[in-house]
Design a protein around this motif. Structure first.
Motif, PDB file in Angstrom:
ATOM      1  N   SER A  86       0.849  -1.195   0.000  1.00 33.99           N
ATOM      2  CA  SER A  86       0.000   0.000   0.000  1.00 33.99           C
ATOM      3  C   SER A  86       0.882   1.241   0.000  1.00 33.99           C
ATOM      4  O   SER A  86       2.004   1.235   0.512  1.00 33.99           O
ATOM      5  CB  SER A  86      -0.923   0.012   1.217  1.00 33.99           C
ATOM      6  N   LEU A  87       0.384   2.313  -0.606  1.00 33.73           N
ATOM      7  CA  LEU A  87       1.113   3.580  -0.662  1.00 33.73           C
ATOM      8  C   LEU A  87       0.139   4.713  -0.396  1.00 33.73           C
ATOM      9  O   LEU A  87      -0.846   4.873  -1.120  1.00 33.73           O
ATOM     10  CB  LEU A  87       1.777   3.766  -2.030  1.00 33.73           C
ATOM     11  N   GLU A 107      -6.261  10.097  -9.985  1.00 31.95           N
ATOM     12  CA  GLU A 107      -5.157   9.285  -9.489  1.00 31.95           C
ATOM     13  C   GLU A 107      -3.876  10.075  -9.259  1.00 31.95           C
ATOM     14  O   GLU A 107      -2.785   9.516  -9.221  1.00 31.95           O
ATOM     15  CB  GLU A 107      -4.886   8.088 -10.404  1.00 31.95           C
ATOM     16  N   LEU A 108      -3.983  11.404  -9.101  1.00 34.21           N
ATOM     17  CA  LEU A 108      -2.847  12.256  -8.758  1.00 34.21           C
ATOM     18  C   LEU A 108      -3.225  13.101  -7.557  1.00 34.21           C
ATOM     19  O   LEU A 108      -4.387  13.457  -7.376  1.00 34.21           O
ATOM     20  CB  LEU A 108      -2.474  13.176  -9.924  1.00 34.21           C
ATOM     21  N   GLY A 109      -2.239  13.442  -6.749  1.00 37.38           N
ATOM     22  CA  GLY A 109      -2.487  14.259  -5.576  1.00 37.38           C
ATOM     23  C   GLY A 109      -2.348  13.439  -4.314  1.00 37.38           C
ATOM     24  O   GLY A 109      -1.545  12.497  -4.247  1.00 37.38           O
ATOM     25  N   SER A 110      -3.131  13.767  -3.292  1.00 37.28           N
ATOM     26  CA  SER A 110      -3.081  13.047  -2.010  1.00 37.28           C
ATOM     27  C   SER A 110      -3.958  11.809  -2.111  1.00 37.28           C
ATOM     28  O   SER A 110      -5.144  11.834  -1.791  1.00 37.28           O
ATOM     29  CB  SER A 110      -3.550  13.974  -0.888  1.00 37.28           C
ATOM     30  N   CYS A 111      -3.361  10.726  -2.563  1.00 41.97           N
ATOM     31  CA  CYS A 111      -4.108   9.506  -2.895  1.00 41.97           C
ATOM     32  C   CYS A 111      -3.627   8.309  -2.086  1.00 41.97           C
ATOM     33  O   CYS A 111      -2.475   8.268  -1.646  1.00 41.97           O
ATOM     34  CB  CYS A 111      -3.946   9.163  -4.382  1.00 41.97           C
ATOM     35  N   HIS A 112      -4.510   7.332  -1.948  1.00 43.90           N
ATOM     36  CA  HIS A 112      -4.148   6.027  -1.385  1.00 43.90           C
ATOM     37  C   HIS A 112      -4.160   5.016  -2.530  1.00 43.90           C
ATOM     38  O   HIS A 112      -5.150   4.908  -3.263  1.00 43.90           O
ATOM     39  CB  HIS A 112      -5.136   5.593  -0.306  1.00 43.90           C
ATOM     40  N   TYR A 113      -3.057   4.303  -2.687  1.00 39.10           N
ATOM     41  CA  TYR A 113      -2.941   3.273  -3.710  1.00 39.10           C
ATOM     42  C   TYR A 113      -2.918   1.919  -3.006  1.00 39.10           C
ATOM     43  O   TYR A 113      -2.076   1.693  -2.118  1.00 39.10           O
ATOM     44  CB  TYR A 113      -1.682   3.475  -4.547  1.00 39.10           C
ATOM     45  N   GLN A 114      -3.836   1.035  -3.370  1.00 39.99           N
ATOM     46  CA  GLN A 114      -3.934  -0.274  -2.732  1.00 39.99           C
ATOM     47  C   GLN A 114      -2.668  -1.100  -2.910  1.00 39.99           C
ATOM     48  O   GLN A 114      -2.259  -1.817  -2.006  1.00 39.99           O
ATOM     49  CB  GLN A 114      -5.133  -1.060  -3.297  1.00 39.99           C
ATOM     50  N   ASP A 115      -2.058  -1.008  -4.123  1.00 39.09           N
ATOM     51  CA  ASP A 115      -0.864  -1.814  -4.383  1.00 39.09           C
ATOM     52  C   ASP A 115       0.055  -1.082  -5.357  1.00 39.09           C
ATOM     53  O   ASP A 115      -0.234  -0.990  -6.553  1.00 39.09           O
ATOM     54  CB  ASP A 115      -1.242  -3.183  -4.930  1.00 39.09           C
ATOM     55  N   ALA A 116       1.162  -0.579  -4.833  1.00 42.57           N
ATOM     56  CA  ALA A 116       2.148   0.110  -5.665  1.00 42.57           C
ATOM     57  C   ALA A 116       2.737  -0.832  -6.706  1.00 42.57           C
ATOM     58  O   ALA A 116       3.160  -0.396  -7.783  1.00 42.57           O
ATOM     59  CB  ALA A 116       3.252   0.700  -4.782  1.00 42.57           C
ATOM     60  N   CYS A 117       2.761  -2.122  -6.404  1.00 41.99           N
ATOM     61  CA  CYS A 117       3.290  -3.093  -7.367  1.00 41.99           C
ATOM     62  C   CYS A 117       2.450  -3.110  -8.645  1.00 41.99           C
ATOM     63  O   CYS A 117       2.989  -3.232  -9.749  1.00 41.99           O
ATOM     64  CB  CYS A 117       3.332  -4.479  -6.746  1.00 41.99           C
ATOM     65  N   ASP A 118       1.123  -2.967  -8.506  1.00 38.47           N
ATOM     66  CA  ASP A 118       0.251  -2.910  -9.683  1.00 38.47           C
ATOM     67  C   ASP A 118       0.551  -1.683 -10.535  1.00 38.47           C
ATOM     68  O   ASP A 118       0.511  -1.747 -11.769  1.00 38.47           O
ATOM     69  CB  ASP A 118      -1.221  -2.883  -9.265  1.00 38.47           C
ATOM     70  N   LEU A 119       0.857  -0.559  -9.879  1.00 38.57           N
ATOM     71  CA  LEU A 119       1.209   0.655 -10.628  1.00 38.57           C
ATOM     72  C   LEU A 119       2.464   0.426 -11.456  1.00 38.57           C
ATOM     73  O   LEU A 119       2.539   0.837 -12.621  1.00 38.57           O
ATOM     74  CB  LEU A 119       1.419   1.838  -9.684  1.00 38.57           C
ATOM     75  N   LEU A 120       3.470  -0.219 -10.869  1.00 39.41           N
ATOM     76  CA  LEU A 120       4.701  -0.505 -11.611  1.00 39.41           C
ATOM     77  C   LEU A 120       4.412  -1.402 -12.810  1.00 39.41           C
ATOM     78  O   LEU A 120       4.941  -1.181 -13.903  1.00 39.41           O
ATOM     79  CB  LEU A 120       5.727  -1.164 -10.688  1.00 39.41           C
ATOM     80  N   ASP A 121       3.550  -2.402 -12.611  1.00 41.33           N
ATOM     81  CA  ASP A 121       3.227  -3.323 -13.708  1.00 41.33           C
ATOM     82  C   ASP A 121       2.470  -2.634 -14.838  1.00 41.33           C
ATOM     83  O   ASP A 121       2.546  -3.070 -15.984  1.00 41.33           O
ATOM     84  CB  ASP A 121       2.402  -4.503 -13.178  1.00 41.33           C
ATOM     85  N   GLY A 177       5.244  10.113   1.278  1.00 47.35           N
ATOM     86  CA  GLY A 177       4.789   8.787   0.897  1.00 47.35           C
ATOM     87  C   GLY A 177       5.037   7.803   2.026  1.00 47.35           C
ATOM     88  O   GLY A 177       6.138   7.763   2.574  1.00 47.35           O
ATOM     89  N   VAL A 178       3.999   7.038   2.375  1.00 46.95           N
ATOM     90  CA  VAL A 178       4.118   6.006   3.411  1.00 46.95           C
ATOM     91  C   VAL A 178       3.830   4.666   2.751  1.00 46.95           C
ATOM     92  O   VAL A 178       2.747   4.448   2.206  1.00 46.95           O
ATOM     93  CB  VAL A 178       3.150   6.254   4.586  1.00 46.95           C
TER      94      VAL A 178
END
Length: 198
Positions: A86-87, A107-121, A177-178
């Motif tokens: 998570s990010l 999908e830009l700004g102060s967002c929560h991403y469930q899986d950063a790995c999916d973004l890389l893919d 980023g956390v």
């Protein structure tokens, strides 16, 4: 999609090259009446966070889009960083001397991403070689990232012209980023930077 690609490439650089935590910081940053006068980074996690950023240098300052960017980084992680990662991103922009939190838009700004790995893919499909200079230095660009040390020597990148939203153009920014997994914080990084966009 180009905006998402730019975000994801930036995320990839953070994940792959820096492997973040909470102990040191560059000393280039000064603030005068809310204005950023230099690129800065700072680890902001807990002392026992497993991922540690050791160095990060970026030039020019401000960062120009489009334009050339020179960067170097090093860091390490004591645990494997595997999906789902998570990010949570908090993005602020300086407006008239005040820091204003930018909400999550497109999908830009102060967002929560469930899986950063999916973004890389999404940016670099699995099975495809990592882009340069990651490939040259044997740096991974997909999850999982094995425990160990990572280092990117000073390298040149080109930031292409992208259609940025009006709220993400010229100005001073702070981003935090956390990175986490299964409810546990793995890393935290704060970056202050200035952007100049044509």
């Amino acid at each position: 999609m180009e905006r998402l690609n730019m975000l994801t490439v930036s995320l990839a650089l953070v994940l792959v090259l820096t492997q973040i935590n909470c102990s040191s910081s560059s000393k280039l940053h000064r603030v005068k009446k809310g204005q950023i006068l230099g690129f800065d980074w700072k680890n902001c996690g807990q002392p026992d966070d497993p991922a540690v950023l050791k160095s990060l240098k970026v030039s020019p300052d401000p960062i120009s889009i489009p334009g050339d960017l020179t960067a170097s980084a090093s860091g390490s992680t004591s645990v494997e960083l595997a999906s789902p990662l998570s990010l949570n991103v908090t993005l602020e922009k300086e407006v008239a001397g005040f820091w204003v939190k930018i909400p999550c838009l497109e999908e830009l700004g102060s967002c929560h991403y469930q899986d950063a790995c999916d973004l890389l893919d999404q940016v670099i499909p699995p099975g495809q070689d990592c882009p340069e200079p990651l490939h040259t230095y044997g740096l991974p660009c997909h999850c999982p990232f094995k425990a160990g040390s990572y280092s990117l020597p000073q390298s040149d990148f080109f930031l292409p012209n992208v259609d940025l939203p009006y709220w993400l153009t010229n100005g001073d920014y702070r981003v935090q980023g956390v990175l986490g997994s299964q409810g546990k914080e793995l890393a935290c990084l704060k970056i202050s930077l200035a952007l100049h966009s044509d």
